[in-house]
Structure formats: C-alpha cells, structure tokens
Design an enzyme around this catalytic site. Structure first.
Site, mmCIF file in Angstrom:
data_model
loop_
_atom_site.group_PDB
_atom_site.id
_atom_site.type_symbol
_atom_site.label_atom_id
_atom_site.label_comp_id
_atom_site.label_asym_id
_atom_site.label_seq_id
_atom_site.Cartn_x
_atom_site.Cartn_y
_atom_site.Cartn_z
ATOM 1 N N SER A 170 -45.696 41.417 24.701
ATOM 2 C CA SER A 170 -45.798 41.078 23.280
ATOM 3 C C SER A 170 -47.244 40.997 22.814
ATOM 4 O O SER A 170 -47.973 41.971 22.839
ATOM 5 C CB SER A 170 -45.033 39.780 23.021
ATOM 6 O OG SER A 170 -44.927 39.504 21.651
ATOM 7 N N ASP A 172 -47.777 43.046 16.026
ATOM 8 C CA ASP A 172 -48.285 42.705 17.345
ATOM 9 C C ASP A 172 -47.991 43.857 18.303
ATOM 10 O O ASP A 172 -47.448 44.892 17.909
ATOM 11 C CB ASP A 172 -47.702 41.384 17.842
ATOM 12 C CG ASP A 172 -46.214 41.465 18.160
ATOM 13 O OD1 ASP A 172 -45.531 42.344 17.584
ATOM 14 O OD2 ASP A 172 -45.719 40.645 18.961
ATOM 15 N N ASP A 178 -45.869 44.610 20.595
ATOM 16 C CA ASP A 178 -44.544 45.196 20.801
ATOM 17 C C ASP A 178 -43.747 45.313 19.509
ATOM 18 O O ASP A 178 -42.574 45.688 19.536
ATOM 19 C CB ASP A 178 -43.763 44.412 21.858
ATOM 20 C CG ASP A 178 -43.234 43.077 21.362
ATOM 21 O OD1 ASP A 178 -43.894 42.469 20.501
ATOM 22 O OD2 ASP A 178 -42.175 42.645 21.830
ATOM 23 N N ASP A 185 -42.523 43.159 17.242
ATOM 24 C CA ASP A 185 -41.494 42.247 16.745
ATOM 25 C C ASP A 185 -42.068 41.169 15.831
ATOM 26 O O ASP A 185 -41.338 40.321 15.327
ATOM 27 C CB ASP A 185 -40.690 41.621 17.889
ATOM 28 C CG ASP A 185 -41.521 40.783 18.838
ATOM 29 O OD1 ASP A 185 -42.754 40.685 18.628
ATOM 30 O OD2 ASP A 185 -40.961 40.226 19.795
#
Length: 444
Positions: free
Chosen positions: A101, A240, A242, A244
C-alpha cells in the site's frame, strides 16, 4: 481471533525478513491453493503494485499455487480495487494482491479477496494458517495447475471505473493533475480521467521499482500541490501506491483529506436521496466530520482503524458509505473495497454538477485542529497499553473532557504507535501530542 501470520490487512513486512521471504511465500501460495482446491477446481488471480520485489513474490506465489493444483491468472501491476473487481468478473475463486500500500518499496505484503471481491473472512484465514503448519506436498503431475497472463486487465478496469458515474457524465472543462505515486494506478488512472474528457497532467507515473510512494502520492501531497499551482489546475488528485486511497488538492493548493472528501460525497448523496443510511468513520476521523454530518441529520459511527473494520460496520448497519482520514473511502454500492479512482469520481460528480470548486463544497465542514505523531517502537501493542502510557493518556483525557479527544493506538501495518490529539486550541493540541509522544518513546 488471534493470528500467527495475518494482520489487519493480509500479511505484511520488510522484504527479505520473515514472513516476506521467497521461502515463506512459496509455502503460503501452496497453503492457499490447498485450502481452495479442497472445494474442487480452483482459479486464483494475482496482481501486484510496482515494487521491485513484486517480481519475486509473484513468481513464488504462482509456483506454490500451481503445485497445489490451482490455476493462476497473472494480471501484472494493477490497483488493489481492480483485483477485487476482476476476481468477481473473471469468476475466480480468490484474488491475491502483492502490495504494501502506502509503505516504502522496502516493504511488501500479500492480501486476499474472496470470490465476491471481499476481504477473506476469519475462518478462511484460519484454514490457511493451519495449512501452513504442514509441509508442502506437490500435487501429482496430472493435477498440477496452469498459469496464464490476462493482457486486457487494465482496459477492463478502466471501463468499470467509468461506468460508476453514469453514461452521461463528462469532465469536459476540468483541468486536473494526477499523482499516481509511481504505483499501481500509473497506467489506468490517466485513461479513466482522459476518456471522461478531463484535461490532465500526470506526475508520479514513472515507476522504477524503487520510487513507489517516495515523496509523492497521497502520503506526500506537497509535489501535487505545487503542480496544481504551476498548471493553474482546478483540482489535484493523489493516489497511494496500490490505488485504494485518494487525497485531493484544491485549486489553491490546499489539501482536501479523506474526512473532507467523505463529507462532500455524503452531502451530495443526501441531496440526491441516495445516501442509504449513515456514514462510517474511524476512531481517527476528525470530530469536525462527525459534527458536520450531525448538522445535516446524517448518522455517523466510528469503527477501529482499517478498511476491514469500516466495511464490517457498514454491513452491520446496512449503510453504503464510509472511510478514513487517510483517503481510504468505501462506496459499497459501487465497489466491494476502498477504491481511490472511484472515490475521486464520486467527489467530482457534485463539483461538475454544481459548478463549485472542491474548496467550496467542503465549506459545510470545519475540522478541529488535530495532531498525529508516529512514534517508532519495537513492540507497539505492548507499549500502547503499558501503565506509564495508560496513565498519561487518562490524564490528558480528563484535561480535554468535552473539548477534544486523545487516542493512542498501535499501527496495524508499521512498527509505530500513533498518537492523535484533537481540540479547538491548536497550541494545546501540539503540546499534548508532543508530551504524549515523549512518554510513548520513553516507554518503548
């Protein structure tokens, strides 16, 4: 339920240190394959972000899964919410995301979705952990799985994102800067906003395996703010690593965080009659959000930090909208998990319909001064509840009774304790946060 390997969002750590090692992840792939092949033929998809370690982890997970008899579809670099969506549409039995993440490139993690694109339940995680206690046994040659790449995954996800705002929605006349954090959205987010008609400039779209989240993206919006001002843009949108999470920057370069985005979306849905209940936040959500929603007669409840807990609260209450200050926003009527691109589009809908800036749309919410200090310690869980820290926390709670909030919590993703203080008085906030952080540091 206690877990040996799984945390609040899968398994995460520093690459090369247990459990993020090739040996363990090979075993993990096999264990997952064993659990899902018990139910018959099994198809599992794997996606990843842009970290250099993704190549290694992808290959060992694939080998472990195939050795257990599972078929594998490899998607390459794709946002986490895209994996959730494609797990459903490709009729897979599970989806795997290789990502840490918002963490730096040295970290990585493995997280999972079930066939419905939702986080795995406790029972399935427990099955996987139980299987990890067994030694690997390769399936017979005629029972081995197969692997193939899915070349059109980005296009499928771009079309899905566009469909969440309706066929007639256009972004013509909007000048936007996107910051893709050199992460998983670098090749899909520009396509979504361009195809909807926006005039875009893009930064953070040149991943090299090492620069993910490095001074960019939703955790470092400073470069986006500068780019918005330099380009004379109407809006800046930062994801960010990833994809999400999303944070925005208004036309003057000021940050619009997840609490403010959540307020804008909730207020618009209230006006449209499509809110379907209340809004879920977390213990870290600014009190200003709770107060502003209350003035609109919108119910608000807090969950523990983490999209999993927000999701559980939403399902329990039958609500559809929730999120975190970090920009992790769930619109469960549109996606099964937090999705930065979809949350950004949901914010742009009222902006385009009203002709107002995002700065104007958030005016109904006034945030309380808040300070968050991250303190690195070796054992966050133990330090957060030790006597010295607990006494200091209670003393500050008594001091702020009725005027603010204090929270001390261990992070679920990093070896840190987060100290959060809110009050109407900025000087008081800073002093209390600094004193508590010092106490935590000494206790650690």
């Amino acid at each position: 339920m206690g877990r040996k390997y799984f945390g609040t969002d899968g398994i995460r750590g520093t690459v090369g240190r247990f459990p993020i090692t090739p040996e363990f992840c090979l075993h993990l792939g096999w264990a997952v394959g064993r659990v899902f092949t018990r139910r018959g033929d099994c198809h599992i998809i794997i996606g990843k972000d842009t970290r250099v370690s993704g190549y290694m982890l992808e290959s060992v997970l694939e080998s472990g899964l195939v050795s257990a008899g599972a078929d594998v579809s490899l998607l390459g670099p794709m946002p986490t919410p895209a994996i959730a969506y494609l797990t459903r549409t490709l009729r897979a039995d599970a989806g795997i995301v290789i990502s840490a993440s918002h963490n730096p490139y040295q970290d990585n993690g493995i997280k999972f979705f079930d066939a419905d694109g939702k986080k795995l339940g406790d029972a399935v995680e427990a099955e996987i952990e139980a299987q990890l206690e067994n030694g690997m046994v390769c399936a017979a040659s005629n029972r081995l799985g197969k692997a193939a790449r899915v070349p059109d995954a980005p296009g499928r996800y771009i079309e899905f994102c566009k469909a969440t705002v309706g066929r007639g929605f256009r972004l013509q006349g909007l000048k936007a800067v996107l910051d893709c954090a050199h992460g998983a959205t670098y090749h899909v987010a520009p396509g979504v906003f361009e195809e909807l008609g926006a005039d875009i400039a893009v930064i953070g779209d040149s991943p090299d395996g090492f620069n993910i989240n490095a001074g960019c993206g939703s955790t470092h919006p400073e470069s986006l703010a500068r780019a918005v001002r330099e380009n004379g843009a109407d809006i800046g949108i930062a994801f960010d690593g990833d994809g999400d999470r999303v944070i925005m920057v208004d036309h003057e370069g000021d940050v619009v965080d997840g609490d403010e985005l959540l307020f804008i979306i909730a207020d618009h849905r209230r006006r449209q009659g499509s809110l379907e209940g209340g809004v879920a936040g977390t213990v870290m959500s600014n009190f200003g959000l709770e107060r502003a929603l209350g003035e609109l007669d919108i119910p608000f409840e807090r969950a523990q930090v983490g999209d999993r807990h927000v999701h559980e609260l939403l399902k329990r209450r039958g609500w559809r909208l929730g999120g975190e200050s970090s920009g992790h926003i769930l619109c469960l009527d549109l996606s099964t998990t937090g999705d930065g691109i979809i949350a950004a589009l949901q914010t742009l809908v009222p902006m385009m319909e009203s002709g107002k800036t995002v700065r104007e749309l958030k005016q109904g919410m006034s945030k309380l001064p808040q300070a968050i200090v991250n303190v690195e310690v070796e054992n966050p869980g133990a330090v957060a509840v030790c006597d010295k820290v607990t006494r200091a926390l209670h003393a500050r709670e008594r001091r702020l009774a009725g005027r603010g909030r204090v929270l001390i919590r261990p992070s679920g993703t990093e070896p840190v304790i987060r100290v959060m203080v809110e009050s109407e008085d900025q000087a008081e906030v800073s002093t209390i946060a600094r004193d508590l952080a010092s106490t935590v540091r000494r206790a650690g």
